[in-house]
Scaffold this active site. Sequence first.
Site, short mmCIF file in Angstrom:
data_model
loop_
_atom_site.label_atom_id
_atom_site.label_comp_id
_atom_site.label_asym_id
_atom_site.label_seq_id
_atom_site.Cartn_x
_atom_site.Cartn_y
_atom_site.Cartn_z
N HIS A 74 32.94 40.61 52.26
CA HIS A 74 32.95 42.08 52.22
C HIS A 74 32.91 42.66 53.63
O HIS A 74 32.00 42.35 54.40
CB HIS A 74 31.74 42.61 51.44
CG HIS A 74 31.90 42.46 49.96
ND1 HIS A 74 31.06 43.06 49.06
CD2 HIS A 74 32.82 41.80 49.23
CE1 HIS A 74 31.47 42.77 47.83
NE2 HIS A 74 32.53 42.00 47.92
N TYR A 201 25.65 51.55 46.76
CA TYR A 201 24.23 51.93 46.73
C TYR A 201 24.19 53.40 46.35
O TYR A 201 24.68 54.24 47.12
CB TYR A 201 23.59 51.75 48.10
CG TYR A 201 23.35 50.31 48.50
CD1 TYR A 201 22.12 49.70 48.26
CD2 TYR A 201 24.34 49.55 49.10
CE1 TYR A 201 21.88 48.38 48.61
CE2 TYR A 201 24.13 48.23 49.46
CZ TYR A 201 22.89 47.65 49.21
OH TYR A 201 22.66 46.36 49.56
N PRO A 292 14.36 43.71 47.22
CA PRO A 292 15.73 43.17 47.27
C PRO A 292 16.80 44.14 47.75
O PRO A 292 17.93 43.73 48.00
CB PRO A 292 16.00 42.73 45.82
CG PRO A 292 15.02 43.47 44.99
CD PRO A 292 13.84 43.75 45.85
N LYS A 296 17.77 40.71 51.94
CA LYS A 296 17.34 39.88 53.07
C LYS A 296 16.56 38.62 52.68
O LYS A 296 16.39 37.72 53.50
CB LYS A 296 16.46 40.70 54.03
CG LYS A 296 17.20 41.82 54.74
CD LYS A 296 18.14 41.27 55.79
CE LYS A 296 19.06 42.31 56.36
NZ LYS A 296 20.38 41.82 56.65
N TYR A 385 22.18 45.34 58.54
CA TYR A 385 22.66 44.92 57.22
C TYR A 385 23.39 43.57 57.29
O TYR A 385 23.15 42.68 56.48
CB TYR A 385 23.60 46.00 56.64
CG TYR A 385 23.91 45.80 55.19
CD1 TYR A 385 23.04 46.26 54.21
CD2 TYR A 385 25.06 45.14 54.79
CE1 TYR A 385 23.31 46.07 52.86
CE2 TYR A 385 25.34 44.94 53.45
CZ TYR A 385 24.46 45.41 52.49
OH TYR A 385 24.74 45.20 51.17
C1 FAD Z 1 16.40 40.05 41.43
C2 FAD Z 1 16.42 39.50 42.82
C3 FAD Z 1 17.49 39.80 43.66
C4 FAD Z 1 17.52 39.32 44.95
N1 FAD Z 1 18.59 39.62 45.76
C5 FAD Z 1 18.66 39.11 47.00
C6 FAD Z 1 19.83 39.28 47.82
O1 FAD Z 1 20.81 39.91 47.44
N2 FAD Z 1 19.85 38.70 49.06
C7 FAD Z 1 18.77 37.96 49.52
O2 FAD Z 1 18.85 37.46 50.66
N3 FAD Z 1 17.66 37.77 48.76
C8 FAD Z 1 17.57 38.30 47.52
N4 FAD Z 1 16.48 38.03 46.71
C9 FAD Z 1 15.39 37.22 47.22
C10 FAD Z 1 15.68 35.72 47.19
O3 FAD Z 1 16.08 35.33 45.89
C11 FAD Z 1 14.44 34.94 47.64
O4 FAD Z 1 13.98 35.50 48.84
C12 FAD Z 1 14.73 33.45 47.81
O5 FAD Z 1 14.81 32.82 46.56
C13 FAD Z 1 13.66 32.77 48.66
O6 FAD Z 1 13.93 31.40 48.74
P1 FAD Z 1 12.73 30.36 48.85
O7 FAD Z 1 13.36 29.02 48.95
O8 FAD Z 1 11.79 30.79 49.89
O9 FAD Z 1 11.93 30.52 47.49
P2 FAD Z 1 12.38 30.23 46.00
O10 FAD Z 1 13.82 30.43 45.82
O11 FAD Z 1 11.43 30.98 45.14
O12 FAD Z 1 12.13 28.67 45.85
C14 FAD Z 1 10.83 28.12 45.71
C15 FAD Z 1 10.94 26.87 44.87
O13 FAD Z 1 9.66 26.24 44.81
C16 FAD Z 1 9.43 25.81 43.49
N5 FAD Z 1 7.97 25.69 43.34
C17 FAD Z 1 7.06 26.69 43.19
N6 FAD Z 1 5.82 26.19 43.11
C18 FAD Z 1 5.95 24.83 43.21
C19 FAD Z 1 5.01 23.75 43.18
N7 FAD Z 1 3.70 23.96 43.05
N8 FAD Z 1 5.49 22.49 43.31
C20 FAD Z 1 6.83 22.25 43.45
N9 FAD Z 1 7.75 23.25 43.46
C21 FAD Z 1 7.31 24.51 43.36
C22 FAD Z 1 10.09 26.87 42.63
O14 FAD Z 1 10.40 26.40 41.34
C23 FAD Z 1 11.34 27.17 43.44
O15 FAD Z 1 12.43 26.34 43.08
C24 FAD Z 1 16.43 38.50 45.42
C25 FAD Z 1 15.37 38.18 44.58
C26 FAD Z 1 15.35 38.67 43.29
C27 FAD Z 1 14.18 38.29 42.40
#
Ligand code: FAD
Length: 392
Positions: A74, A201, A292, A296, A385
């Site tokens: 985009h 948006y 969200p 980011k 952004y």
């Molecule tokens: C509706 C929505 C829309 C979003 N849109 C955007 C977007 O457009 N752009 C963007 O950049 N971000 C967006 N986000 C945010 C993004 O999804 C998260 O910031 C991202 O998933 C973070 O990644 P992570 O690996 O830190 O955590 P997570 O993806 O949460 O991964 C953590 C992992 O740890 C596992 N886990 C948890 N506890 C344990 C345990 N005790 N033992 C073993 N495993 C465990 C979980 O199952 C999971 O798989 C959005 C979030 C939501 C909810």
Amino acid sequence: MSERTQVAIIGAGPAGLVLSHLLHLQGIESVILESRSRDYVEKRIRAGMLEQRVVDLLISTGVGERLKREAMVHTGLNFQFEGERHRIPLEELTPGRNVTIYGQQEVVKDLIAARLAAGGVIRFEAAGQSVQGLDGLRPVVRYTESGELKELVADHIAGCDGFHGVCRGAVANSKVYEKVYPFAWLGILAQVAPSCEELIYARHERGFALHTMRTPKLTRLYLQCPVEDRVEQWSDDRIWSELSARLNIPGWSLKDGPIVDKGITEMRSFVHTPMQQGRLYLAGDSAHIVPPTGAKGMNLAIADSMVLAQALAEYYKSGSSEPLLRYAADCLPRVWRAQHFSWWWTTLFHRFEDADAQFQEQLQVSQLRYMLASRPALTSMAENYVGLDRVV
Ligand SMILES: Cc1cc2nc3c(=O)[nH]c(=O)nc-3n(C[C@H](O)[C@H](O)[C@H](O)COP(=O)(O)OP(=O)(O)OC[C@H]3O[C@@H](n4cnc5c(N)ncnc54)[C@H](O)[C@@H]3O)c2cc1C
């Protein structure tokens, strides 16, 4: 019997998988423990917008082949207020940079496939219970797998276990910065081609709405809703009618289709410090959450892992702990920049219902109009952004 590895990673989300992948490229061994099944994490619908530097990283480290084929680049976005839509040319404002639409679950699938193909170890349905010995040389993760309590001994532990994980609780003397917003997002995924090629948006008197997409056949849409709302209160008809009321403008209307996923997400800004304790390092949502709106969260999670992988590589190459000791300090400037942008972008578009609501509305409109009139103001928005290369 305890298993041993160099880096124990808890969580197979974007943070944990990118870290494991980057460590592997530096010849460093890791084991990922993931509480959910492979099928579950590969289908979990969440983020979908990648900053340029994340796309560059995935491609340059060999996990971007499918992304190059299937992702949607985009070069602009739209914002809408007072019944009018305005296209913001991101690429023109930030020369050569843009954003890419590619679902988080696709990033996760590509990384899991790459790790397993390279002989990497991911233990699915293995739930971390506690982390111990963090201030010594051999920290330990205790986890359960198939009902059995097991141990993973490592040189270092990466807490990539998201907002509800176990690692953050092991950090002593913590300070939390938090803001909870007085509204939530109802998000849907619909089997229908996007109604607009780029994101919209929309600031509307009925509340915020966002039109985005995951593929050329799947539209992702969000509606601001009260925090206390439950999904059951939102029939498909009610969702489409509310989306149309907030997004439609003369000459353009939203296409509808079967809704295949529906959920309500609370909106929170959260930073936990310190992001490390001894040989435990928090990365991604385990340390920070952004609303969200600014897209980011996934980008920040991957940014932490890039810093951590580099620091661990330095440790194994030269024996120096310096970059590891600086890990949190190196991550936090980017975390706070993203916090500010996500908070600002959220407050610019959402409807508030507190005592200041009318004042807030006037500020929103004034700021949106100002951005349309001022190229420097729009450029500042655009560079945040698409994501800054360097944050001081
Ligand atoms: C509706 C929505 C829309 C979003 N849109 C955007 C977007 O457009 N752009 C963007 O950049 N971000 C967006 N986000 C945010 C993004 O999804 C998260 O910031 C991202 O998933 C973070 O990644 P992570 O690996 O830190 O955590 P997570 O993806 O949460 O991964 C953590 C992992 O740890 C596992 N886990 C948890 N506890 C344990 C345990 N005790 N033992 C073993 N495993 C465990 C979980 O199952 C999971 O798989 C959005 C979030 C939501 C909810």
